[in-house]
Design an enzyme around this catalytic site. Structure first.
Site, PDB file in Angstrom:
ATOM      1  N   THR A  16      37.477  27.099  37.848  1.00 56.14           N
ATOM      2  CA  THR A  16      36.144  27.489  38.319  1.00 56.14           C
ATOM      3  C   THR A  16      35.501  28.536  37.428  1.00 56.14           C
ATOM      4  O   THR A  16      34.288  28.712  37.456  1.00 56.14           O
ATOM      5  CB  THR A  16      36.216  28.040  39.759  1.00 56.14           C
ATOM      6  N   HIS A  75      42.361  31.731  31.465  1.00 57.92           N
ATOM      7  CA  HIS A  75      43.106  32.714  32.250  1.00 57.92           C
ATOM      8  C   HIS A  75      44.417  32.128  32.720  1.00 57.92           C
ATOM      9  O   HIS A  75      44.545  30.930  32.940  1.00 57.92           O
ATOM     10  CB  HIS A  75      42.291  33.226  33.446  1.00 57.92           C
TER      11      HIS A  75
HETATM   12  P1  DGP Z   1      40.361  29.099  38.446  1.00 52.90           P
HETATM   13  O1  DGP Z   1      40.020  28.393  39.705  1.00 52.90           O
HETATM   14  O2  DGP Z   1      41.667  28.634  37.826  1.00 52.90           O
HETATM   15  O3  DGP Z   1      39.208  29.073  37.450  1.00 52.90           O
HETATM   16  O4  DGP Z   1      40.600  30.608  38.856  1.00 52.90           O
HETATM   17  C1  DGP Z   1      39.593  31.550  38.915  1.00 52.90           C
HETATM   18  C2  DGP Z   1      40.088  32.674  39.764  1.00 52.90           C
HETATM   19  O5  DGP Z   1      39.252  33.777  39.533  1.00 52.90           O
HETATM   20  C3  DGP Z   1      40.080  32.403  41.267  1.00 52.90           C
HETATM   21  O6  DGP Z   1      41.433  32.450  41.761  1.00 52.90           O
HETATM   22  C4  DGP Z   1      39.276  33.551  41.854  1.00 52.90           C
HETATM   23  C5  DGP Z   1      39.174  34.533  40.726  1.00 52.90           C
HETATM   24  N1  DGP Z   1      37.920  35.255  40.663  1.00 52.90           N
HETATM   25  C6  DGP Z   1      36.678  34.718  40.629  1.00 52.90           C
HETATM   26  N2  DGP Z   1      35.738  35.697  40.576  1.00 52.90           N
HETATM   27  C7  DGP Z   1      36.425  36.871  40.553  1.00 52.90           C
HETATM   28  C8  DGP Z   1      36.019  38.241  40.499  1.00 52.90           C
HETATM   29  O7  DGP Z   1      34.828  38.588  40.441  1.00 52.90           O
HETATM   30  N3  DGP Z   1      37.018  39.169  40.511  1.00 52.90           N
HETATM   31  C9  DGP Z   1      38.340  38.823  40.563  1.00 52.90           C
HETATM   32  N4  DGP Z   1      39.221  39.842  40.573  1.00 52.90           N
HETATM   33  N5  DGP Z   1      38.751  37.552  40.611  1.00 52.90           N
HETATM   34  C10 DGP Z   1      37.805  36.585  40.620  1.00 52.90           C
END
Ligand code: DGP
Length: 112
Positions: free
Chosen positions: A94, A99
């Protein structure tokens, strides 16, 4: 990259719970944890997937994995942990900034 949430976190424009930072990578707590310990490890350079790796990026990623391995016990992951990298939307990516999810702190089941 201007509109990337993780670039904004790296730049300090969006607050995050940081657990490790150096010149190349940042590790911080996922905002929506799916395990008792759920960290995200990001390279500071913006790119989306491993399809965009070059030699320098691959070296940084290798060093990131070494850091994760050496720091895992202090993150509460000494019982074992899972590393997940979603690559593209169909895999559930997403945030289009490479990451590594670091999941653990409890027994994990396996599923797709
Ligand atoms: P993925 O679905 O693999 O792209 O993981 C994205 C992750 O990023 C999801 O587990 C939630 C996290 N995430 C999204 N926005 C933020 C944010 O603003 N802060 C933090 N700490 N995590 C976030």
């Amino acid at each position: 990259m201007q509109d990337c949430i993780f670039c904004k976190i790296i730049a300090g424009e969006i607050p995050s719970s940081k657990v490790y930072e150096d010149d190349e990578i940042l590790i911080f707590r996922d905002i929506d944890p799916i395990a008792r310990v759920h960290l995200l490890c990001v390279p500071k350079e913006h790119y989306k997937t491993v399809a965009e790796l070059n030699a320098a990026r691959a070296e940084t990623l290798g060093r990131a994995l070494q850091k994760i391995g050496s720091f895992a016990p202090s993150f509460g992951l000494d019982g074992g942990y899972r590393l997940v990298m979603n690559q593209g939307e169909a895999a559930g990516q997403t945030v289009p900034h490479l990451h590594i999810h670091i999941l653990g702190g409890e027994p994990l089941s396996w599923g797709k």
